[in-house]
Design an enzyme around this catalytic site. Structure first.
Site: not given
Ligand code: TEU
Length: 549
Positions: A96, A197, A248, A322-323
């Site tokens: 990642d 990411d 992503e 994970h989000d």
């Molecule tokens: O996440 C990107 C993102 O914009 C969203 O999914 C965010 O986690 C949030 O939920 C918006 O409400 C990526 C990663 O997957 C995340 O874990 C990181 O925190 C983020 O980028 C920053 O690197």
């Protein structure tokens, strides 16, 4: 047939996967210890979220050194051992890479702060407005303004995420060349894939106030994004056809994704988009409680399936990461129909056109965290937004209710391996609470049980390899206006596959626009499911049917 079409990717959040040294945090050795479990599930690639040196303000998405393993996750020897052991089992590692921003503890940012002009230009700096306000009104995704003031320069740096995550200046060719070096470093270690990411945020456009929104229209799918991706592809992973990549894509458009993941675009193998996971938001506003809009969910899933297929572009298909909250809690049922609904949701994703992703614990039907107090939360986004809601005058209870549904920590509770204390995750104190339902929901109870959610996922992973129609078939929505059923058809070389799912606990009837008599039931979540054109679907009933010519 291209490899990633028949493959399934499994996502590991190492911090919550398995702790082997009793410090309460999972590490790379924990992943190595569970490779046989993953092999048994049948997946092909393991996406590991960042384990690089990091102050962990955003659990590793704030990288301070792209080439070193954070000691909390182990050593380079541990990584190499994991890589060797994975390869022995035919599992490829997907890393990642967080290149939109670095931690403010990264050497580049430290040098920038010390006034080194070379490194200052690695980041994005602007003067404030004459009235003393930040350069623009853009909002950080984690709350508050996206600019942080640095007195010694009388300037602000941009951080689209936490203020300890400074956005890199991709318009500087030196930054692009540093990033390519990092990718080559990990390619030389034999990794088989990369997840990039928020990669569609790297090319910033005009730095203007956004009168209509939070600023995202100025930096999402920005002006030079396709050029930067093609360059990176050509300089690094594009040189090795054995590597798969996924970007992503935050708040992206489908038209851009045709190019990001087009078969001939030379950008990425596939993309994650999130529109289908905002059906329980209010527009882009996540910190509200609104019921999921089922029609919108179908519209979005179906239009992306059709659009991407029509443009020969490839999707990553998923419910969980994970989000995201746990899907069985979100669109299924944690109670009576826990098993049926988890299997139904699995069918919906795994029969689509695209590469399916399974997030750790999804394959055993893990549920949301159920936290009731702020002290249980760890995630920076959740903690910030709790405060923002409180500052707006919301009661603590109402704010908890929102966190309970939307917090990213729902996905981050430790993997539930068995019924022993802490679900077998750690012999110490876990860094975040284990869901007490581990005594009932755990891997040990499911592996080998023909009726378990785990076995259902295992079957879906295998069917994708066995049936070209799942991997390569076209896509057609069936009866998209039905109030409770999500159904579609796939066709390939004379085979026709139907995936028909009741999304609700109430029984319903559904009549297929095509005759289904004579179809074989490939998979269902009820043991006695039968194919017929007029179906009486039981709670969350889902059928995968096949007709061979
Ligand atoms: O996440 C990107 C993102 O914009 C969203 O999914 C965010 O986690 C949030 O939920 C918006 O409400 C990526 C990663 O997957 C995340 O874990 C990181 O925190 C983020 O980028 C920053 O690197």
């Amino acid at each position: 047939m291209c490899d990633f079409r028949t493959s399934t990717v499994y996502q590991i959040y190492p911090k919550s996967f398995l702790d082997t040294n009793g410090d309460g945090l999972g590490e790379l050795r924990g992943v190595t210890a569970k490779l046989d479990y993953l092999k048994e599930l049948g997946v092909d690639y393991l996406w590991l979220t960042p384990f690089f040196v990091s102050p962990q303000n955003d659990n590793g998405y704030d990288v301070a050194d792209y080439r070193q393993i954070d000691p909390r996750y182990g050593t380079m020897d541990d990584f190499e051992e994991l890589s060797r052991e994975a390869e022995k089992r035919g599992l490829g590692l997907m890393l990642d890479m967080v290149f939109n921003h670095t931690s403010t503890e990264h050497e580049w940012f430290r040098k920038a702060l010390a006034g080194d002009p070379k490194y200052k230009d690695y980041y994005i700096w602007k003067k404030g407005k004459p009235n003393g306000e930040p350069p623009t009104n853009w909002e950080s995704k984690f709350g508050g303004n996206a600019w942080e003031y640095v007195p010694q320069f009388d300037e602000y740096y941009l951080h689209l995420f936490d203020k300890t995550q400074a956005d890199l200046n991709w318009d500087n060719p030196e930054v692009r060349s540093e990033v390519a070096d990092v990718v080559r470093f990990w390619m030389a270690k034999g990794v088989k894939g990369f997840r990039f990411d928020v990669i569609n945020l790297i090319s910033k456009g005009a730095f203007e106030d956004d009168s209509q929104g939070d600023g995202r229209r100025f930096y999402t799918d920005g002006p030079r994004i396709h050029q930067y991706l093609r360059e990176l592809n050509e300089a690094t992973f594009g040189q090795d056809p054995g590597i798969i990549t996924v970007g992503e894509m935050s708040s992206t458009s489908m038209e851009n994704c045709f190019r990001y993941a087009g078969a001939e675009s030379h950008e990425l193998s596939m993309v994650f988009s999130f529109h289908h996971l905002k059906v329980d938001f209010m527009g882009n506003e996540k910190w509200v409680l609104v019921p999921a809009d089922f029609h919108k969910l179908k519209d979005i899933l179906f239009s992306w399936q059709q659009g991407m297929a029509a443009h020969d572009a490839w999707n990553a298909v998923f419910w969980c990461n994970h989000d995201q909250p746990r899907v069985v809690s979100r669109f299924g049922d944690e109670g009576t129909y826990w098993k049926q609904s988890a299997k139904m949701l699995a069918n919906v994703i795994h029969c689509l056109r695209g590469t399916p992703y399974i997030y750790q614990g999804e394959e055993i039907g893990m549920t949301n965290a159920g936290f009731t107090d702020l002290s249980q939360y760890r995630d920076v986004e959740s903690l910030n937004h709790f405060q923002i809601l409180r500052d707006k005058g919301m009661s603590a209870q109402s704010a908890y209710n929102i966190l309970n549904v939307h917090s990213r920590d729902n996905a981050r509770t430790p993997m539930q391996w068995d019924a022993s204390p802490n679900g077998g995750f750690t012999a110490g104190t876990p860094w975040i609470g284990v869901n007490p339902n581990y005594t009932r929901i755990n891997a040990q109870a499911q592996v080998g049980d023909p009726d378990s959610i785990f076995t259902h996922y295992q079957t879906l992973v295998r069917l994708r390899k066995e049936y070209g129609v799942i991997a390569c078939g076209d896509f057609e929505a069936l009866d998209p206006g039905h109030p409770a059923v999500l159904a579609y058809r796939r066709r390939w070389q004379g085979d026709t596959l139907y995936c028909i799912s009741n999304f609700y606990p109430k029984p319903c009837t559904w009549t297929c626009p095509e005759a289904l008599e004579g179809c074989q039931v490939l998979l269902s979540n009820y043991p006695d499911a039968r194919a017929s054109t007029a179906l009486e679907l039981r709670p969350y009933e889902s059928l995968v049917l096949l007709r061979r010519s």
